[in-house]
Design a protein around this motif. Sequence first.
Motif, PDB file in Angstrom:
ATOM      1  N   THR A  43     -24.836 -62.904 -10.445  1.00 29.86           N
ATOM      2  CA  THR A  43     -24.147 -62.094  -9.377  1.00 29.86           C
ATOM      3  C   THR A  43     -26.205 -60.989  -8.578  1.00 29.86           C
ATOM      4  O   THR A  43     -26.818 -60.905  -7.838  1.00 29.86           O
ATOM      5  CB  THR A  43     -23.203 -60.851  -9.599  1.00 29.86           C
ATOM      6  OG1 THR A  43     -22.317 -61.370  -9.778  1.00 29.86           O
ATOM      7  CG2 THR A  43     -23.431 -59.369  -8.269  1.00 29.86           C
ATOM      8  N   GLU A  47     -28.544 -60.171  -5.319  1.00 30.13           N
ATOM      9  CA  GLU A  47     -29.280 -59.769  -4.935  1.00 30.13           C
ATOM     10  C   GLU A  47     -31.117 -59.480  -5.205  1.00 30.13           C
ATOM     11  O   GLU A  47     -31.360 -59.159  -3.838  1.00 30.13           O
ATOM     12  CB  GLU A  47     -28.381 -58.342  -5.823  1.00 30.13           C
ATOM     13  CG  GLU A  47     -27.372 -58.409  -5.564  1.00 30.13           C
ATOM     14  CD  GLU A  47     -26.114 -57.650  -7.334  1.00 30.13           C
ATOM     15  OE1 GLU A  47     -27.302 -56.669  -7.222  1.00 30.13           O
ATOM     16  OE2 GLU A  47     -25.118 -56.500  -6.794  1.00 30.13           O
ATOM     17  N   SER A  68     -21.947 -71.740 -14.906  1.00 26.62           N
ATOM     18  CA  SER A  68     -23.203 -70.370 -13.810  1.00 26.62           C
ATOM     19  C   SER A  68     -23.866 -70.760 -13.457  1.00 26.62           C
ATOM     20  O   SER A  68     -24.414 -70.192 -12.186  1.00 26.62           O
ATOM     21  CB  SER A  68     -23.968 -68.953 -14.994  1.00 26.62           C
ATOM     22  OG  SER A  68     -22.371 -69.030 -15.439  1.00 26.62           O
ATOM     23  N   GLN A  71     -22.251 -72.302 -10.218  1.00 26.84           N
ATOM     24  CA  GLN A  71     -22.046 -71.043  -9.068  1.00 26.84           C
ATOM     25  C   GLN A  71     -23.641 -70.527  -7.959  1.00 26.84           C
ATOM     26  O   GLN A  71     -23.382 -69.939  -7.250  1.00 26.84           O
ATOM     27  CB  GLN A  71     -21.230 -70.078 -10.268  1.00 26.84           C
ATOM     28  CG  GLN A  71     -21.126 -68.604  -9.121  1.00 26.84           C
ATOM     29  CD  GLN A  71     -20.804 -67.730 -10.621  1.00 26.84           C
ATOM     30  OE1 GLN A  71     -21.087 -67.822 -11.227  1.00 26.84           O
ATOM     31  NE2 GLN A  71     -20.241 -66.268  -9.603  1.00 26.84           N
ATOM     32  N   LEU A  75     -23.796 -70.147  -4.336  1.00 25.56           N
ATOM     33  CA  LEU A  75     -24.366 -68.739  -3.587  1.00 25.56           C
ATOM     34  C   LEU A  75     -24.851 -69.425  -2.947  1.00 25.56           C
ATOM     35  O   LEU A  75     -25.596 -68.682  -1.799  1.00 25.56           O
ATOM     36  CB  LEU A  75     -24.598 -68.308  -4.825  1.00 25.56           C
ATOM     37  CG  LEU A  75     -22.994 -67.398  -5.228  1.00 25.56           C
ATOM     38  CD1 LEU A  75     -22.878 -65.818  -6.733  1.00 25.56           C
ATOM     39  CD2 LEU A  75     -21.501 -66.897  -4.429  1.00 25.56           C
TER      40      LEU A  75
END
Length: 131
Positions: A43, A47, A68, A71, A75
């Motif tokens: 995450t 960002e 991960s 993922q 994203l």
Amino acid sequence: MGTTDRRQPPVVLFVGDEPGAVEIMSRLVVRHGLRSVKASEVTPALETSSSSLPRCIVVDLPRAGLGSALQLLDLVRSHDDDRVSSCRVVVVEGPGNRGVLLASGADAHLERPVHARDLLAAIDEQLASSR
């Protein structure tokens, strides 16, 4: 009075859950003439990629595992900002995961342990193909 072209070198984002390894890789690319930013999790990495707009992301998440990395790929590739979704992604993982990583949107795969010259070559190749 004329202006001087002061273009900055490309940014490489390192996403890794082993701080020592991330620091070594980061210093390596800075000595290679690139800029570096770091994130330790998926995450914050997304960002960071939205704010720093890296041209290449290097993912090395041995503790978090393949899930991960996948993922993060999902994203990045589905991001609304084309400058993020088109970023080149190099994943450092085990040899058995190459196919699934490339099929999931990774642009390159490096096996652990990764050597400095191989990492820099992969980054240079991805930066050259991104523009």
